[in-house]
Motif scaffolding. Structure first.
Motif, PDB file in Angstrom:
ATOM      1  N   THR A  62       0.836  -1.192   0.000  1.00  0.00           N
ATOM      2  CA  THR A  62       0.000   0.000   0.000  1.00  0.00           C
ATOM      3  C   THR A  62       0.874   1.246   0.000  1.00  0.00           C
ATOM      4  N   MET A  63       0.303   2.313  -0.538  1.00  0.00           N
ATOM      5  CA  MET A  63       0.897   3.645  -0.403  1.00  0.00           C
ATOM      6  C   MET A  63      -0.183   4.571   0.145  1.00  0.00           C
ATOM      7  N   HIS A  64       0.209   5.435   1.067  1.00  0.00           N
ATOM      8  CA  HIS A  64      -0.729   6.349   1.721  1.00  0.00           C
ATOM      9  C   HIS A  64      -0.209   7.771   1.531  1.00  0.00           C
ATOM     10  N   PHE A  65      -1.046   8.625   0.954  1.00  0.00           N
ATOM     11  CA  PHE A  65      -0.640   9.994   0.681  1.00  0.00           C
ATOM     12  C   PHE A  65      -1.644  10.970   1.271  1.00  0.00           C
ATOM     13  N   LEU A  73      -8.803  14.168   2.830  1.00  0.00           N
ATOM     14  CA  LEU A  73      -7.537  14.342   3.531  1.00  0.00           C
ATOM     15  C   LEU A  73      -6.420  13.625   2.796  1.00  0.00           C
ATOM     16  N   GLY A  74      -6.739  12.471   2.232  1.00  0.00           N
ATOM     17  CA  GLY A  74      -5.705  11.710   1.546  1.00  0.00           C
ATOM     18  C   GLY A  74      -6.274  10.535   0.801  1.00  0.00           C
ATOM     19  N   ALA A  75      -5.362   9.701   0.301  1.00  0.00           N
ATOM     20  CA  ALA A  75      -5.757   8.529  -0.485  1.00  0.00           C
ATOM     21  C   ALA A  75      -4.833   7.369  -0.169  1.00  0.00           C
ATOM     22  N   ARG A  76      -5.360   6.149  -0.387  1.00  0.00           N
ATOM     23  CA  ARG A  76      -4.581   4.939  -0.209  1.00  0.00           C
ATOM     24  C   ARG A  76      -4.644   4.108  -1.485  1.00  0.00           C
ATOM     25  N   ILE A  77      -3.486   3.651  -1.942  1.00  0.00           N
ATOM     26  CA  ILE A  77      -3.407   2.741  -3.084  1.00  0.00           C
ATOM     27  C   ILE A  77      -3.072   1.360  -2.548  1.00  0.00           C
ATOM     28  N   LEU A  78      -3.845   0.349  -2.937  1.00  0.00           N
ATOM     29  CA  LEU A  78      -3.649  -1.018  -2.456  1.00  0.00           C
ATOM     30  C   LEU A  78      -3.403  -1.962  -3.625  1.00  0.00           C
ATOM     31  N   TRP A  79      -2.381  -2.800  -3.486  1.00  0.00           N
ATOM     32  CA  TRP A  79      -2.139  -3.897  -4.443  1.00  0.00           C
ATOM     33  C   TRP A  79      -2.052  -5.209  -3.681  1.00  0.00           C
ATOM     34  N   TYR A 150       9.601  10.366   2.737  1.00  0.00           N
ATOM     35  CA  TYR A 150       9.746  11.781   3.057  1.00  0.00           C
ATOM     36  C   TYR A 150       9.771  12.626   1.784  1.00  0.00           C
ATOM     37  N   HIS A 151       8.806  13.526   1.672  1.00  0.00           N
ATOM     38  CA  HIS A 151       8.797  14.485   0.585  1.00  0.00           C
ATOM     39  C   HIS A 151       9.344  15.819   1.086  1.00  0.00           C
ATOM     40  N   THR A 152       9.435  16.773   0.186  1.00  0.00           N
ATOM     41  CA  THR A 152      10.022  18.072   0.510  1.00  0.00           C
ATOM     42  C   THR A 152       9.334  18.714   1.716  1.00  0.00           C
ATOM     43  N   LEU A 153      10.135  19.423   2.515  1.00  0.00           N
ATOM     44  CA  LEU A 153       9.660  20.163   3.690  1.00  0.00           C
ATOM     45  C   LEU A 153       9.039  19.246   4.739  1.00  0.00           C
ATOM     46  N   GLY A 154       9.568  18.031   4.831  1.00  0.00           N
ATOM     47  CA  GLY A 154       9.141  17.129   5.883  1.00  0.00           C
ATOM     48  C   GLY A 154       7.782  16.492   5.696  1.00  0.00           C
ATOM     49  N   LYS A 155       7.179  16.613   4.510  1.00  0.00           N
ATOM     50  CA  LYS A 155       5.894  15.965   4.260  1.00  0.00           C
ATOM     51  C   LYS A 155       6.092  14.452   4.318  1.00  0.00           C
ATOM     52  N   ARG A 156       5.276  13.795   5.109  1.00  0.00           N
ATOM     53  CA  ARG A 156       5.477  12.378   5.396  1.00  0.00           C
ATOM     54  C   ARG A 156       4.321  11.564   4.818  1.00  0.00           C
ATOM     55  N   HIS A 157       4.670  10.646   3.917  1.00  0.00           N
ATOM     56  CA  HIS A 157       3.722   9.706   3.359  1.00  0.00           C
ATOM     57  C   HIS A 157       4.208   8.303   3.712  1.00  0.00           C
ATOM     58  N   ILE A 158       3.527   7.266   3.244  1.00  0.00           N
ATOM     59  CA  ILE A 158       3.825   5.917   3.747  1.00  0.00           C
ATOM     60  C   ILE A 158       3.792   4.892   2.617  1.00  0.00           C
ATOM     61  N   VAL A 159       4.706   3.914   2.702  1.00  0.00           N
ATOM     62  CA  VAL A 159       4.647   2.726   1.859  1.00  0.00           C
ATOM     63  C   VAL A 159       4.722   1.507   2.764  1.00  0.00           C
ATOM     64  N   THR A 160       3.957   0.470   2.439  1.00  0.00           N
ATOM     65  CA  THR A 160       3.968  -0.765   3.225  1.00  0.00           C
ATOM     66  C   THR A 160       4.102  -1.965   2.292  1.00  0.00           C
TER      67      THR A 160
END
Length: 415
Positions: A62-65, A73-79, A150-160
């Protein structure tokens, strides 16, 4: 003899750093061969398929943005294994306060954890702390790991990633997956920023104007002449309402009104070009042969929606909303207008002025929706509208024949 400078430069060039731990064709593909792929979900699916093919035991990812979207607020991609397309789910604002989110490993990462790993190969699923772990255990998954991206300016997203191999991920698997993180950061950040740019433009200037701007229409004065049915709407007595009601109630009232008006317009192919305080400007391009009919259907549905909204307002002791709408048809200049440093993508022209004057005339004739003869003739709806006669309009040399909208759904408050 080699100088100290040459020796220093040489050692820096020879220093290969710490990434990647081991080169791979998959990492090369991720860095060099996905530039033509616009969508992160497609990249995730292909990445997981490639890893399965070389023996990395990824069975779920999964990826969470977090995104800048007015609704989500955000989205989740699931495979999962066997899926040819990623499953995309959006999450509303406030989800981060729900029990489901708080009792999840994703919450740990968003709260600062740099890694979350869980062995799922247990005899009793009650040993597992989160409902997600128990679900994956039931699916036969054996290992789970999550990292921040970690994206620019400390933006935190997730991969699992989760494994289905007995014993879970090997140390070789984990090293390989960790090597993907810097590449995933670069690949996802640029695409996420593109999505955000498109979303923000669509939110603030509408779908058609946003596509024009993204395609390069950013020069002052650039634009085109288009034929369009034009709708201008204004809320009545908004100043009085603003003075009488608390700020938050006024904002809620105004948002409810705009929802009632805008949703039918957009559903039937109209484009909201701008909100003007308590008013709005919309067009239905005549490139659609049903543009005039669609505008009339939009008005009818909007009236019904506002009537329902007013019933709710009455129940809660709020002000009943009244409005005026002016409709005309003609050629408009559609493009960039403004100063050297601040542009507005909008429409101007005599046809827009006539629609505006008709909207103002609704106050005088006490009818909520007025249409010009030119529009009525183009829409072929003379039999369904009520002729009110000719009226002089400010700025025009000749009087304009005016019709009142006579759909079944009427608001008695506007009479």
């Amino acid at each position: 003899m080699e100088s100290s400078i040459e020796a220093t430069v040489g050692s820096e060039i020879d220093d290969r750093g710490h990434w990647p731990t081991k080169q791979s064709k998959i990492l090369d593909w991720l860095m060099h061969d996905v530039r033509e792929q616009r969508f992160i979900d497609n990249i995730l699916v292909e990445l997981c398929e490639k890893m399965r093919a070389v023996g990395i035991s990824v069975a779920r990812s999964t990826m969470h943005f977090r995104t800048l979207h007015p609704q989500w607020l955000g989205a989740r991609i699931l495979w999962r294994t066997g899926m040819k397309e990623g499953d995309i789910a959006t999450f509303s604002y406030g989800v981060e306060k729900t029990p489901q989110f708080l009792a999840s490993p994703i919450n740990e990462i968003f709260n600062g954890a740099i890694e979350v790993r869980q062995n799922l190969e247990v005899s009793d699923k009650n040993q597992l702390s989160y409902p997600l772990y128990k679900e994956m255990h039931a699916e036969g998954l054996t290992d789970y790991i999550a990292w921040p991206i970690y994206h620019t300016l400390g933006k935190r997203h997730i991969v699992t990633f989760a494994s289905d191999a007995p014993g879970g991920f090997t140390e070789r698997d984990i090293t390989f997956l960790k090597d993907l993180l810097p590449a995933l950061t670069m690949v996802t950040e640029i695409r996420l920023k593109n999505i955000m740019a498109r979303t923000l433009l669509r939110t603030y200037v509408g779908p058609h104007a946003s596509e024009q701007i993204l395609a390069g229409a950013t020069t002052r004065g650039s634009g085109a002449t288009v034929g369009a049915a034009i709708l201008i709407c204004d809320l009545r007595d908004f100043t009085t309402i603003s003075d009488m009601w608390p700020r938050d109630d006024v904002i809620e009232l105004l948002n409810g009104y705009f929802d009632a008006m805008v949703e039918p317009i957009e559903k039937h192919g109209g484009e909201i070009l701008k909100f003007m305080g308590d008013g709005l400007l919309a067009i239905f391009p005549l490139s659609d042969p049903n543009a005039c009919h669609n505008l009339l259907v939009s008005i009818s549905e909007a009236q019904a929606a506002v009537a329902a909204l007013n019933e709710e307002n009455r129940k809660h002791g709020r002000e009943v909303l009244r409005y005026g709408v002016g409709v005309h048809v003609g050629d408009v200049m559609y493009g960039n207008i403004g100063s050297r440093t601040r542009l507005d993508f909008t429409v101007i022209g005599p046809a827009v002025n006539i629609a505006s004057r008709l909207e103002s005339l609704t106050k005088q004739v006490k009818r909520p929706v007025l249409l010009s003869k030119a529009f009525v003739e183009m829409a072929s709806c003379q039999r369904d509208m009520e002729s009110l006669g000719s009226f002089p309009l400010k700025g025009l040399g000749e009087p304009v024949d005016v019709f009142a909208f006579t759909a079944k759904e009427k608001l008695p408050e506007n009479a």
